[in-house]
Design an enzyme around this catalytic site. Sequence first.
Site, PDB file in Angstrom:
ATOM      1  N   TYR A  67       2.544  -4.295  12.563  1.00  0.00           N
ATOM      2  CA  TYR A  67       2.425  -3.191  11.596  1.00  0.00           C
ATOM      3  C   TYR A  67       1.720  -2.014  12.264  1.00  0.00           C
ATOM      4  CZ  TYR A  67       3.540  -6.833   8.150  1.00  0.00           C
ATOM      5  OH  TYR A  67       4.135  -7.857   7.445  1.00  0.00           O
ATOM      6  N   PRO A 213       6.892  -8.419  -3.270  1.00  0.00           N
ATOM      7  CA  PRO A 213       6.756  -8.969  -4.627  1.00  0.00           C
ATOM      8  C   PRO A 213       7.167  -7.995  -5.720  1.00  0.00           C
ATOM      9  CG  PRO A 213       4.599  -8.369  -3.741  1.00  0.00           C
ATOM     10  CD  PRO A 213       5.579  -8.258  -2.603  1.00  0.00           C
ATOM     11  N   LEU A 214       7.169  -6.695  -5.398  1.00  0.00           N
ATOM     12  CA  LEU A 214       7.483  -5.695  -6.419  1.00  0.00           C
ATOM     13  C   LEU A 214       8.932  -5.242  -6.374  1.00  0.00           C
ATOM     14  CD1 LEU A 214       4.339  -3.449  -5.916  1.00  0.00           C
ATOM     15  CD2 LEU A 214       4.702  -5.163  -7.680  1.00  0.00           C
ATOM     16  N   PRO A 223      20.946  -4.909 -12.326  1.00  0.00           N
ATOM     17  CA  PRO A 223      20.401  -4.035 -13.368  1.00  0.00           C
ATOM     18  C   PRO A 223      19.881  -4.809 -14.572  1.00  0.00           C
ATOM     19  CG  PRO A 223      22.595  -3.308 -12.700  1.00  0.00           C
ATOM     20  CD  PRO A 223      22.325  -4.593 -11.985  1.00  0.00           C
TER      21      PRO A 223
HETATM   22  N1  NAP Z   1       6.548 -11.631   6.574  1.00  0.00           N
HETATM   23  C1  NAP Z   1       7.379 -10.615   6.538  1.00  0.00           C
HETATM   24  O1  NAP Z   1       8.438 -10.613   7.180  1.00  0.00           O
HETATM   25  C2  NAP Z   1       7.025  -9.425   5.701  1.00  0.00           C
HETATM   26  C3  NAP Z   1       7.967  -8.401   5.477  1.00  0.00           C
HETATM   27  C4  NAP Z   1       7.582  -7.314   4.675  1.00  0.00           C
HETATM   28  C5  NAP Z   1       6.319  -7.275   4.126  1.00  0.00           C
HETATM   29  N2  NAP Z   1       5.427  -8.281   4.378  1.00  0.00           N
HETATM   30  C6  NAP Z   1       4.058  -8.288   3.786  1.00  0.00           C
HETATM   31  O2  NAP Z   1       4.202  -8.229   2.385  1.00  0.00           O
HETATM   32  C7  NAP Z   1       3.487  -7.121   1.860  1.00  0.00           C
HETATM   33  C8  NAP Z   1       4.223  -6.573   0.654  1.00  0.00           C
HETATM   34  O3  NAP Z   1       5.566  -6.272   0.999  1.00  0.00           O
HETATM   35  P1  NAP Z   1       6.225  -4.846   0.788  1.00  0.00           P
HETATM   36  O4  NAP Z   1       5.229  -3.786   1.056  1.00  0.00           O
HETATM   37  O5  NAP Z   1       7.495  -4.834   1.546  1.00  0.00           O
HETATM   38  O6  NAP Z   1       6.657  -4.894  -0.725  1.00  0.00           O
HETATM   39  P2  NAP Z   1       5.954  -4.546  -2.124  1.00  0.00           P
HETATM   40  O7  NAP Z   1       4.494  -4.798  -2.051  1.00  0.00           O
HETATM   41  O8  NAP Z   1       6.749  -5.272  -3.137  1.00  0.00           O
HETATM   42  O9  NAP Z   1       6.270  -3.022  -2.323  1.00  0.00           O
HETATM   43  C9  NAP Z   1       5.571  -2.010  -1.695  1.00  0.00           C
HETATM   44  C10 NAP Z   1       6.231  -0.703  -2.125  1.00  0.00           C
HETATM   45  O10 NAP Z   1       6.074  -0.529  -3.519  1.00  0.00           O
HETATM   46  C11 NAP Z   1       5.298   0.623  -3.799  1.00  0.00           C
HETATM   47  N3  NAP Z   1       4.322   0.249  -4.821  1.00  0.00           N
HETATM   48  C12 NAP Z   1       3.208  -0.503  -4.686  1.00  0.00           C
HETATM   49  N4  NAP Z   1       2.582  -0.656  -5.876  1.00  0.00           N
HETATM   50  C13 NAP Z   1       3.335   0.013  -6.780  1.00  0.00           C
HETATM   51  C14 NAP Z   1       3.224   0.228  -8.175  1.00  0.00           C
HETATM   52  N5  NAP Z   1       2.229  -0.294  -8.881  1.00  0.00           N
HETATM   53  N6  NAP Z   1       4.176   0.977  -8.790  1.00  0.00           N
HETATM   54  C15 NAP Z   1       5.206   1.495  -8.102  1.00  0.00           C
HETATM   55  N7  NAP Z   1       5.379   1.329  -6.764  1.00  0.00           N
HETATM   56  C16 NAP Z   1       4.441   0.586  -6.108  1.00  0.00           C
HETATM   57  C17 NAP Z   1       4.663   1.049  -2.499  1.00  0.00           C
HETATM   58  O11 NAP Z   1       4.620   2.442  -2.374  1.00  0.00           O
HETATM   59  P3  NAP Z   1       3.243   3.269  -2.568  1.00  0.00           P
HETATM   60  O12 NAP Z   1       2.544   3.225  -1.240  1.00  0.00           O
HETATM   61  O13 NAP Z   1       3.722   4.621  -2.951  1.00  0.00           O
HETATM   62  O14 NAP Z   1       2.471   2.600  -3.647  1.00  0.00           O
HETATM   63  C18 NAP Z   1       5.628   0.480  -1.465  1.00  0.00           C
HETATM   64  O15 NAP Z   1       6.687   1.398  -1.218  1.00  0.00           O
HETATM   65  C19 NAP Z   1       3.375  -6.156   3.032  1.00  0.00           C
HETATM   66  O16 NAP Z   1       2.285  -5.263   2.911  1.00  0.00           O
HETATM   67  C20 NAP Z   1       3.188  -7.103   4.188  1.00  0.00           C
HETATM   68  O17 NAP Z   1       1.823  -7.510   4.272  1.00  0.00           O
HETATM   69  C21 NAP Z   1       5.770  -9.346   5.132  1.00  0.00           C
END
Ligand code: NAP
Length: 287
Positions: A67, A213-214, A223
Amino acid sequence: MNSPLNAAAAGQVTLGGDLRVNRLGFGAMRITGPGVWGDPPDVSAAVRLLRRAVHLGVNFIDTADAYGPQVSEDLLARALYPYPPELVIATKGGLVRPAREAWNRDGRPEHLRAACEGSLKRLRVEPIDVYQLHAPDPTIPIEESIGELVRLRAEGKIRHIGVSNVTVEQLERCEQLAPIVSVQNRYNFDDRQSEDVLEHCAAHGIAFLPWAPLASGRHATRPERRRALARVAERRQASVAQVALAWLLQHAAVMLPIPGTASQTHLEENIAAASLQLAGEDLSALR
Ligand SMILES: NC(=O)c1ccc[n+]([C@@H]2O[C@H](COP(=O)([O-])OP(=O)(O)OC[C@H]3O[C@@H](n4cnc5c(N)ncnc54)[C@H](OP(=O)(O)O)[C@@H]3O)[C@@H](O)[C@H]2O)c1
């Protein structure tokens, strides 16, 4: 929702028998620059965000050397070192970033050793609480990758081993070599392809860290699922993101979501989801 804003409201889960953490963590991938590349636009804001997360009860943070690369781990140390004793940092190795768009797998033992040494230095810890294989490398047997993590654990550089982006079959092969304390796969209300992996984790007391997760909220592929979340959110006077997180938390006791954000408003919104109890009618609507 008028409950206190604290990740502890989600309950707790224990990793490896000795690391007890609140069941709503933080994913530190989004605190880097755009495209998970380079420094964030406002480094001070990223530092404040991490401190705020810990202040609000987050005591499990997920990161990776990939990252930034390296930026997320550097920022964690800058914001939080010396770490509070209850904070668990889980990092990962096994992906390399020669360019912004590239996420190349490298599970060779020599690479994992060098990656782990780099993470130890950047995070300023020894051992690393949880060290995860970021993804299996299709060019070598997973046993060779995990075998090196077993050696690093024997040397006191890793406390516990986790894996990411695995199938049940791969997970079982890893478990032949060492206790696996966590699995991190893509999983959310809309994408349940890893349900079998989650069931395996639940049956064996392994923490399951759903990444993205989101995604069910903003990027749902179906949809009707997005509409179902929106209807429950309206009924509960919560946001769609909060319902998506609450659904995960109530779906399995081993679930440890790690939502990521660069926004303090979103951080607080996500942590508030720890206090959102979905009722039976909500869960039925979200089947
Ligand atoms: N092991 C793997 O291969 C892998 C791959 C991907 C991710 N990860 C890990 O999983 C974590 C989470 O994954 P992710 O970041 O892909 O997905 P996520 O947490 O589901 O989504 C993050 C996205 O949602 C937005 N967001 C966050 N809170 C929000 C809210 N309350 N309302 C609306 N939008 C919101 C964020 O933008 P804003 O910044 O604008 O809030 C960001 O664009 C990562 O940080 C990482 O540690 C692991």
